[in-house]
Design an enzyme around this catalytic site. Structure first.
Site, PDB file in Angstrom:
ATOM      1  N   ASN A  74       0.824  -1.209   0.000  1.00 26.92           N
ATOM      2  CA  ASN A  74       0.000   0.000   0.000  1.00 26.92           C
ATOM      3  C   ASN A  74       0.857   1.257   0.000  1.00 26.92           C
ATOM      4  O   ASN A  74       0.538   2.241  -0.680  1.00 26.92           O
ATOM      5  CB  ASN A  74      -0.957  -0.004   1.199  1.00 26.92           C
TER       6      ASN A  74
ATOM      7  N   GLY B  81      -7.314   8.798  -1.397  1.00 24.45           N
ATOM      8  CA  GLY B  81      -8.077   8.820  -0.144  1.00 24.45           C
ATOM      9  C   GLY B  81      -8.482   7.401   0.189  1.00 24.45           C
ATOM     10  O   GLY B  81      -7.816   6.448  -0.208  1.00 24.45           O
TER      11      GLY B  81
ATOM     12  N   CYS C  23      -7.866   2.971   3.363  1.00 28.77           N
ATOM     13  CA  CYS C  23      -6.641   2.157   3.436  1.00 28.77           C
ATOM     14  C   CYS C  23      -5.351   2.958   3.331  1.00 28.77           C
ATOM     15  O   CYS C  23      -4.559   2.980   4.264  1.00 28.77           O
ATOM     16  CB  CYS C  23      -6.676   1.099   2.346  1.00 28.77           C
TER      17      CYS C  23
ATOM     18  N   LYS D 216      -4.572   5.576   6.164  1.00 27.80           N
ATOM     19  CA  LYS D 216      -4.392   4.892   7.457  1.00 27.80           C
ATOM     20  C   LYS D 216      -3.131   4.015   7.449  1.00 27.80           C
ATOM     21  O   LYS D 216      -2.341   4.028   8.384  1.00 27.80           O
ATOM     22  CB  LYS D 216      -5.641   4.039   7.710  1.00 27.80           C
TER      23      LYS D 216
HETATM   24  C1  UGA Z   1      -6.176  -0.064  -1.811  1.00 30.99           C
HETATM   25  C2  UGA Z   1      -5.240  -1.009  -2.573  1.00 30.99           C
HETATM   26  O1  UGA Z   1      -5.270  -0.700  -3.960  1.00 30.99           O
HETATM   27  C3  UGA Z   1      -5.651  -2.477  -2.369  1.00 30.99           C
HETATM   28  O2  UGA Z   1      -4.716  -3.330  -3.005  1.00 30.99           O
HETATM   29  C4  UGA Z   1      -5.674  -2.763  -0.868  1.00 30.99           C
HETATM   30  O3  UGA Z   1      -6.066  -4.093  -0.593  1.00 30.99           O
HETATM   31  C5  UGA Z   1      -6.651  -1.823  -0.204  1.00 30.99           C
HETATM   32  O4  UGA Z   1      -6.209  -0.456  -0.438  1.00 30.99           O
HETATM   33  C6  UGA Z   1      -6.641  -2.121   1.283  1.00 30.99           C
HETATM   34  O5  UGA Z   1      -5.589  -1.977   1.933  1.00 30.99           O
HETATM   35  O6  UGA Z   1      -7.640  -2.651   1.792  1.00 30.99           O
HETATM   36  P1  UGA Z   1      -8.599   1.002  -2.261  1.00 30.99           P
HETATM   37  O7  UGA Z   1      -8.338   1.848  -1.052  1.00 30.99           O
HETATM   38  O8  UGA Z   1      -9.900   0.327  -2.399  1.00 30.99           O
HETATM   39  O9  UGA Z   1      -7.478  -0.172  -2.381  1.00 30.99           O
HETATM   40  O10 UGA Z   1      -8.479   1.956  -3.512  1.00 30.99           O
HETATM   41  P2  UGA Z   1      -7.479   2.188  -4.736  1.00 30.99           P
HETATM   42  O11 UGA Z   1      -8.121   1.734  -5.976  1.00 30.99           O
HETATM   43  O12 UGA Z   1      -6.135   1.667  -4.433  1.00 30.99           O
HETATM   44  O13 UGA Z   1      -7.446   3.789  -4.744  1.00 30.99           O
HETATM   45  C7  UGA Z   1      -6.971   4.525  -3.614  1.00 30.99           C
HETATM   46  C8  UGA Z   1      -6.983   5.990  -3.898  1.00 30.99           C
HETATM   47  O14 UGA Z   1      -5.970   6.332  -4.830  1.00 30.99           O
HETATM   48  C9  UGA Z   1      -8.295   6.538  -4.493  1.00 30.99           C
HETATM   49  O15 UGA Z   1      -8.611   7.766  -3.877  1.00 30.99           O
HETATM   50  C10 UGA Z   1      -7.968   6.728  -5.962  1.00 30.99           C
HETATM   51  O16 UGA Z   1      -8.745   7.747  -6.547  1.00 30.99           O
HETATM   52  C11 UGA Z   1      -6.500   7.110  -5.895  1.00 30.99           C
HETATM   53  N1  UGA Z   1      -5.733   6.789  -7.106  1.00 30.99           N
HETATM   54  C12 UGA Z   1      -5.559   5.496  -7.501  1.00 30.99           C
HETATM   55  C13 UGA Z   1      -5.153   7.830  -7.828  1.00 30.99           C
HETATM   56  O17 UGA Z   1      -5.280   9.024  -7.469  1.00 30.99           O
HETATM   57  N2  UGA Z   1      -4.402   7.517  -8.930  1.00 30.99           N
HETATM   58  C14 UGA Z   1      -4.224   6.236  -9.347  1.00 30.99           C
HETATM   59  O18 UGA Z   1      -3.519   6.032 -10.376  1.00 30.99           O
HETATM   60  C15 UGA Z   1      -4.818   5.214  -8.620  1.00 30.99           C
END
Ligand code: UGA
Length: 472
Positions: A227, A276, A279, A282
């Protein structure tokens, strides 16, 4: 296998439903009676693709809901702990829910069982779980503790579970390793993928997935490091986007150029208003706290967090620089969830920005396909003056001084631009997620500002004419 999953939050619910689809018998345990009642009545408390289908398919069959942790433990060979580990004031994870589960199950271990930590936890949690269970009178020969971190993204958690890049199991004994291999064998053997009712395979998913067996400590670190690395990629690209803005380069071209290097890869290189969710924010704090505790000053993580917060402030400055003063300005806001495909607003950069804009005196009309109820509740606790909610994107944009795109919902990337154009007072779009091609937006009569790309600006004279015409 007979499996208990403790905690029916987002991770527990998805894990339980997916294990049932793999052919295991699952008891989902929760101490919230209302939640259990809702689940038993067929309600699905979270917005997650394919979850309603799986729960429907296995309810009253391979998946049961229960409030009795001890009975569920006695009836199971494996107990997955998937309860919350929220951050404390100092940033480290609050492990009290995990501890209380460990204490409670210790009285019910009446034969060999594997206790698996699925929640995101700091290193050495497996040892603490072992200590607590033993301290409460269980024979240490009767159980082993394993770590099986989840890599589920909200919005695609079910497919992430069933089509994972890898499965990590941290375990120190062979007997537990064998049982964990068996739990995941429907995936690793490829059996699941041949089934008629298998959840559809996403593009590019490699099957069957690889199972990586590590020590328990390594698995715990793998979760935090994964993460942290992904968040670092996002902050890195956001920093690069800021430089692109200063020199007139286009971050999309830059990302194409760097992401095609297979050592870097194209994913998680999308600039925006910052990450945001429940996950990344935090887990970064928790990983930093773990590092500090073991004597390592992990300043890189601080910088990742700083860039992320700055990214939001930068966007706010952009709004200000386009609209000059903010007090009384009417803004159509598209997106409140922390990312597309979910109703989750925890640590949502979109919602934080909306609150900031409200403090500056803007009048907001917001729309989100799934997160409006949660956002309404969160905002009403702070202040509800200055915000209203719309039934669709065009209603949100009606009479707006500018439209702000804050969440990367698919629906926002495919708007009817002519209709949007008709709805607004001034054709100005500030896109915090880079969903549109600037030239297309300009061709539809918009002044368009995005992240890390040169703005596409309509001549101010044209803007003025448009506004005049619309208000005649
Ligand atoms: C994240 C991880 O991707 C998962 O592998 C992990 O299991 C999970 O946390 C967890 O620890 O439970 P998640 O929080 O659901 O998953 O969301 P992501 O798809 O990773 O996105 C996180 C944030 O990053 C979002 O706000 C998204 O808009 C942003 N993001 C993502 C970007 O700004 N740019 C990107 O290229 C990708």
């Amino acid at each position: 296998m007979r499996i208990a999953v403790v905690g029916s939050g987002y991770v527990g619910l998805v894990t339980g439903a997916c294990f049932a689809d793999l052919g295991h018998d699952v008891v989902l345990v929760d101490n919230d009676d209302k939640k259990l009642e809702a689940l038993n009545n067929g309600e699905v408390p979270i917005h997650e693709k394919f979850l309603p289908e799986l729960l429907q398919r296995h309810r009253d069959g391979r998946i049961k809901f229960s409030g009795d942790l001890q009975a569920a433990t006695r009836a199971s060979e494996i107990v997955f702990i998937a309860v919350g580990t929220p951050p404390t004031e100092s940033g480290d994870a609050d492990m009290s829910y995990v501890e209380s589960v460990a204490r409670e199950i210790s009285g019910a271990i009446d034969g060999y069982k594997v206790i698996v930590e699925k929640s995101t936890v700091p290193v050495y949690t497996n040892e603490w779980i072992r200590t607590i269970i033993t301290r409460n009178g269980t024979n240490p020969e009767l159980f082993e503790v394993a770590s099986n971190p989840e890599f589920l993204r909200e919005g695609s958690a079910v497919t992430d579970f069933l089509y994972p890049d890898r499965i990590v199991v941290g375990v120190d004994g062979e007997r537990a390793a064998k049982m964990m291999r068996e739990v995941y064998s429907p995936l690793t053997s490829g059996w699941y993928y041949g089934r008629a009712h298998a959840i559809p395979r996403p593009d590019k998913a490699q099957i069957p997935p690889r199972l990586i067996i590590t020590s328990a400590q390594s698995a715990e670190i793998i979760k935090h490091a994964s993460n942290a690395f992904l968040a670092m990629k996002i902050s890195f690209v956001n920093a690069v986007a800021s430089i692109c803005e200063s020199v007139g380069a286009n971050v999309e071209q830059v990302c194409d150029g760097i992401g095609t290097d297979s050592r870097i890869g194209p994913r998680f290189l999308k600039p925006g208003i910052g990450y945001g969710g429940s996950c990344f924010p935090k887990d970064l704090l928790a990983f930093r706290a773990v590092a500090k505790e073991v004597g390592y000053d992990f300043r890189l993580l601080e910088e990742v967090i700083r860039i992320n917060e700055e990214q939001r402030r930068r966007f706010l400055r952009k709004v200000r620089s386009v609209l000059w003063t903010l007090r009384g300005k009417r803004l159509g806001v598209l997106g409140l969830a922390f990312k597309g495909g979910t109703d989750d607003i925890r640590e949502s950069p979109a919602l934080l920005l909306v609150q900031e804009l409200m403090r500056e005196g803007c009048k907001i009309c917001a729309y989100d396909p799934a997160a409006m109820d949660r956002a309404k509740e969160a905002i009403s606790q702070v202040n509800c003056n200055g915000i209203e909610f719309a039934g669709d994107p065009y209603q949100a944009a009606k009479g707006a001084d500018a439209v702000l795109i804050l969440t990367e919902w698919e629906e926002f990337a495919t708007l009817d631009l002519d209709e949007l154009r008709k709805a607004v007072k001034y054709p100005i779009v500030l896109d915090g997620r880079n969903l549109y091609d600037p030239a297309t937006m300009m061709a539809h009569g918009f002044s368009y500002y995005s992240v890390g790309r040169p703005p596409a600006i309509k001549q101010e004279a044209q803007l003025a004419r448009v506004a005049k015409r619309e208000h005649a």
